[in-house]
Design a protein around this motif. Structure first.
Motif, mmCIF file in Angstrom:
data_model
loop_
_atom_site.group_PDB
_atom_site.id
_atom_site.type_symbol
_atom_site.label_atom_id
_atom_site.label_comp_id
_atom_site.label_asym_id
_atom_site.label_seq_id
_atom_site.Cartn_x
_atom_site.Cartn_y
_atom_site.Cartn_z
ATOM 1 N N VAL A 245 0.829 -1.206 0.000
ATOM 2 C CA VAL A 245 0.000 0.000 0.000
ATOM 3 C C VAL A 245 0.862 1.254 0.000
ATOM 4 O O VAL A 245 0.572 2.223 -0.718
ATOM 5 C CB VAL A 245 -0.954 -0.012 1.208
ATOM 6 C CG1 VAL A 245 -1.616 1.351 1.390
ATOM 7 C CG2 VAL A 245 -2.021 -1.082 1.032
ATOM 8 N N ASP A 246 1.943 1.276 0.777
ATOM 9 C CA ASP A 246 2.793 2.468 0.840
ATOM 10 C C ASP A 246 3.398 2.793 -0.522
ATOM 11 O O ASP A 246 3.467 3.960 -0.914
ATOM 12 C CB ASP A 246 3.903 2.271 1.874
ATOM 13 C CG ASP A 246 3.375 2.314 3.301
ATOM 14 O OD1 ASP A 246 2.246 2.801 3.497
ATOM 15 O OD2 ASP A 246 4.079 1.846 4.211
ATOM 16 N N GLU A 247 3.852 1.752 -1.238
ATOM 17 C CA GLU A 247 4.400 1.994 -2.565
ATOM 18 C C GLU A 247 3.320 2.412 -3.540
ATOM 19 O O GLU A 247 3.515 3.321 -4.364
ATOM 20 C CB GLU A 247 5.118 0.746 -3.086
ATOM 21 C CG GLU A 247 5.832 0.986 -4.415
ATOM 22 C CD GLU A 247 6.693 -0.173 -4.854
ATOM 23 O OE1 GLU A 247 7.537 0.025 -5.749
ATOM 24 O OE2 GLU A 247 6.520 -1.289 -4.324
ATOM 25 N N LEU A 248 2.157 1.785 -3.436
ATOM 26 C CA LEU A 248 1.063 2.108 -4.351
ATOM 27 C C LEU A 248 0.635 3.565 -4.205
ATOM 28 O O LEU A 248 0.259 4.207 -5.196
ATOM 29 C CB LEU A 248 -0.113 1.173 -4.082
ATOM 30 C CG LEU A 248 -1.213 1.100 -5.142
ATOM 31 C CD1 LEU A 248 -0.647 0.699 -6.491
ATOM 32 C CD2 LEU A 248 -2.301 0.115 -4.713
ATOM 33 N N ARG A 249 0.729 4.096 -2.997
ATOM 34 C CA ARG A 249 0.337 5.494 -2.777
ATOM 35 C C ARG A 249 1.301 6.472 -3.445
ATOM 36 O O ARG A 249 0.975 7.648 -3.603
ATOM 37 C CB ARG A 249 0.254 5.788 -1.282
ATOM 38 C CG ARG A 249 -0.898 5.073 -0.596
ATOM 39 C CD ARG A 249 -1.027 5.487 0.850
ATOM 40 N NE ARG A 249 -1.564 6.837 0.989
ATOM 41 C CZ ARG A 249 -1.879 7.406 2.149
ATOM 42 N NH1 ARG A 249 -1.704 6.736 3.276
ATOM 43 N NH2 ARG A 249 -2.370 8.624 2.203
ATOM 44 N N GLN A 250 2.470 5.995 -3.859
ATOM 45 C CA GLN A 250 3.434 6.864 -4.540
ATOM 46 C C GLN A 250 3.324 6.805 -6.060
ATOM 47 O O GLN A 250 3.970 7.582 -6.756
ATOM 48 C CB GLN A 250 4.853 6.467 -4.123
ATOM 49 C CG GLN A 250 5.115 6.583 -2.632
ATOM 50 C CD GLN A 250 6.496 6.079 -2.272
ATOM 51 O OE1 GLN A 250 7.507 6.656 -2.703
ATOM 52 N NE2 GLN A 250 6.573 5.020 -1.487
ATOM 53 N N VAL A 251 2.523 5.879 -6.570
ATOM 54 C CA VAL A 251 2.401 5.672 -8.014
ATOM 55 C C VAL A 251 1.580 6.800 -8.629
ATOM 56 O O VAL A 251 0.503 7.122 -8.123
ATOM 57 C CB VAL A 251 1.749 4.297 -8.281
ATOM 58 C CG1 VAL A 251 1.386 4.138 -9.742
ATOM 59 C CG2 VAL A 251 2.670 3.175 -7.820
ATOM 60 N N PRO A 252 2.028 7.415 -9.714
ATOM 61 C CA PRO A 252 1.292 8.553 -10.285
ATOM 62 C C PRO A 252 -0.021 8.177 -10.954
ATOM 63 O O PRO A 252 -0.812 9.070 -11.289
ATOM 64 C CB PRO A 252 2.276 9.135 -11.299
ATOM 65 C CG PRO A 252 3.163 7.994 -11.666
ATOM 66 C CD PRO A 252 3.297 7.171 -10.419
ATOM 67 N N PHE A 253 -0.271 6.882 -11.144
ATOM 68 C CA PHE A 253 -1.499 6.440 -11.797
ATOM 69 C C PHE A 253 -2.614 6.159 -10.782
ATOM 70 O O PHE A 253 -3.697 5.753 -11.161
ATOM 71 C CB PHE A 253 -1.203 5.191 -12.628
ATOM 72 C CG PHE A 253 0.036 5.330 -13.455
ATOM 73 C CD1 PHE A 253 0.084 6.248 -14.500
ATOM 74 C CD2 PHE A 253 1.181 4.609 -13.162
ATOM 75 C CE1 PHE A 253 1.240 6.416 -15.246
ATOM 76 C CE2 PHE A 253 2.344 4.771 -13.906
ATOM 77 C CZ PHE A 253 2.372 5.677 -14.948
ATOM 78 N N ILE A 254 -2.327 6.404 -9.514
ATOM 79 C CA ILE A 254 -3.279 6.208 -8.426
ATOM 80 C C ILE A 254 -3.273 7.465 -7.569
ATOM 81 O O ILE A 254 -2.225 7.866 -7.061
ATOM 82 C CB ILE A 254 -2.889 4.994 -7.545
ATOM 83 C CG1 ILE A 254 -2.763 3.733 -8.386
ATOM 84 C CG2 ILE A 254 -3.897 4.807 -6.417
ATOM 85 C CD1 ILE A 254 -4.059 3.249 -8.989
ATOM 86 N N LEU A 255 -4.411 8.110 -7.407
ATOM 87 C CA LEU A 255 -4.529 9.268 -6.529
ATOM 88 C C LEU A 255 -5.647 8.988 -5.538
ATOM 89 O O LEU A 255 -6.836 9.118 -5.859
ATOM 90 C CB LEU A 255 -4.824 10.534 -7.336
ATOM 91 C CG LEU A 255 -3.730 10.999 -8.314
ATOM 92 C CD1 LEU A 255 -4.208 12.199 -9.116
ATOM 93 C CD2 LEU A 255 -2.429 11.323 -7.579
ATOM 94 N N VAL A 256 -5.273 8.590 -4.335
ATOM 95 C CA VAL A 256 -6.224 8.195 -3.312
ATOM 96 C C VAL A 256 -5.811 8.822 -1.991
ATOM 97 O O VAL A 256 -4.635 8.767 -1.607
ATOM 98 C CB VAL A 256 -6.296 6.654 -3.175
ATOM 99 C CG1 VAL A 256 -7.183 6.256 -1.991
ATOM 100 C CG2 VAL A 256 -6.832 6.027 -4.457
ATOM 101 N N GLY A 257 -6.775 9.416 -1.275
ATOM 102 C CA GLY A 257 -6.514 10.026 0.028
ATOM 103 C C GLY A 257 -7.367 11.254 0.202
ATOM 104 O O GLY A 257 -8.318 11.497 -0.553
ATOM 105 N N THR A 258 -7.060 12.051 1.194
ATOM 106 C CA THR A 258 -7.718 13.342 1.330
ATOM 107 C C THR A 258 -7.244 14.261 0.210
ATOM 108 O O THR A 258 -6.242 13.990 -0.458
ATOM 109 C CB THR A 258 -7.388 13.977 2.686
ATOM 110 O OG1 THR A 258 -5.978 14.272 2.727
ATOM 111 C CG2 THR A 258 -7.734 13.038 3.854
#
Length: 296
Positions: A245-258
């Motif tokens: 999950v930590d790496e996935l949150r850095q991927v530019p093709f995924i924008l998830v969060g506040t």
């Protein structure tokens, strides 16, 4: 400054025209629609309708399959869109990947080299036609004799070229020729002919982007979600693609969060990879004003 395109598929007239108006009002600078013959609306027809209810947003296909499109017909479509939109068209092009799209027009999908040759040939011929040149080509990938787009002539002196794809040779070509390079992080086409493996490890993205430094790069976002619990939202996808999950949150093709977390991700993507544009989909439509404000 970060810019955003909105990719959508028309479902009906009322919904599509309202989508175009909303995308423009919410701060998207480009409206994009895919090109999959037989599976979705014809892109330039849909975009011409959107042009009638907007005034500033740019319009383009994301992206046409060069393997099944002929340069003269493609140039005429793009030039017509440019005329009816008052100079807001772009030429979006890629090599295509789905075998069914070739089979539906009586062709067999070429191998990778053949698709790359065809994409470059069609893109270059189409750009020359839009520029008013006479085009003659005689290669295995494309044959044309004395072709000239006399009417309609585009409003823009140079219609911008958006390339979308991941092949290394095409990316080298796009680095020299394209105005915007669309990155999806997608790899080899899976046996179903539709879905792809992904190249989302951070070292893979580093390697992919390194030859493109200094170019205008646009990430096609596969998941956009505003949430207070990004970890929970990403757990299932992380398992599917084999990333934490930590790496996935850095991927530019995924924008998830506040909104604030997504803005921080976007700033980091620009610092690390030089990505300054994002192509977003339906789930982002109403959130863009807040995101633009957070990035200001």
């Amino acid at each position: 400054m970060t810019a955003f395109a909105f990719q959508a598929v028309p479902q009906n007239a009322t919904e599509w025209l309202e989508t175009a108006r909303t995308a423009e009002a919410n701060g998207f600078d480009t409206l994009l629609t895919p090109d999959h013959p037989g599976q979705c609306a014809a892109p330039h027809v849909a975009l011409a309708a959107a042009a009638a209810v907007t005034t500033t947003i740019k319009l383009g296909a994301y992206v046409v399959n060069a393997g099944v499109r002929e340069p003269m017909l493609l140039a005429a479509d793009v030039a017509t869109l440019d005329v009816v939109s008052g100079g807001r068209a772009l030429l979006g092009i890629g090599a295509g990947h789905n075998p069914a799209e070739w089979e539906s027009v009586g062709q067999t999908r070429p191998d990778v080299r053949g698709r790359v040759d065809r994409c470059i040939a069609v893109a270059e011929a189409t750009r020359r036609l839009l520029a008013g040149e006479e085009v003659t080509v005689d290669t295995p990938a494309l044959t044309m004799t004395g072709a000239r787009l006399e009417k309609p002539r585009p409003v823009q002196a140079k219609v911008p070229l958006l390339f979308g794809g991941g092949n290394s040779r095409l990316l080298r070509w796009a680095a020299e020729e394209a105005d915007v390079i669309g990155l999806s992080g997608l790899g080899r086409t899976r046996p179903d002919g539709r879905n792809h493996e992904v190249r989302w490890r951070l070292d893979q993205i580093d390697e992919h982007v390194e030859p493109l430094r200094g170019k205008v790069l646009e990430a096609l976002v596969q998941q956009f979600e505003v949430t207070d619990d990004a970890e929970a939202a990403l757990e299932e996808m992380a398992d599917d693609v084999g990333l934490g999950v930590d790496e996935l949150r850095q991927v530019p093709f995924i924008l998830v969060g506040t909104i604030e977390e997504i803005a921080a991700q976007i700033r980091e993507h620009e610092r690390r990879w030089g990505i300054t544009r994002y192509a977003l989909r339906r789930t982002a439509l109403d959130h863009l004003p807040a995101l633009i404000k957070a990035l200001a």
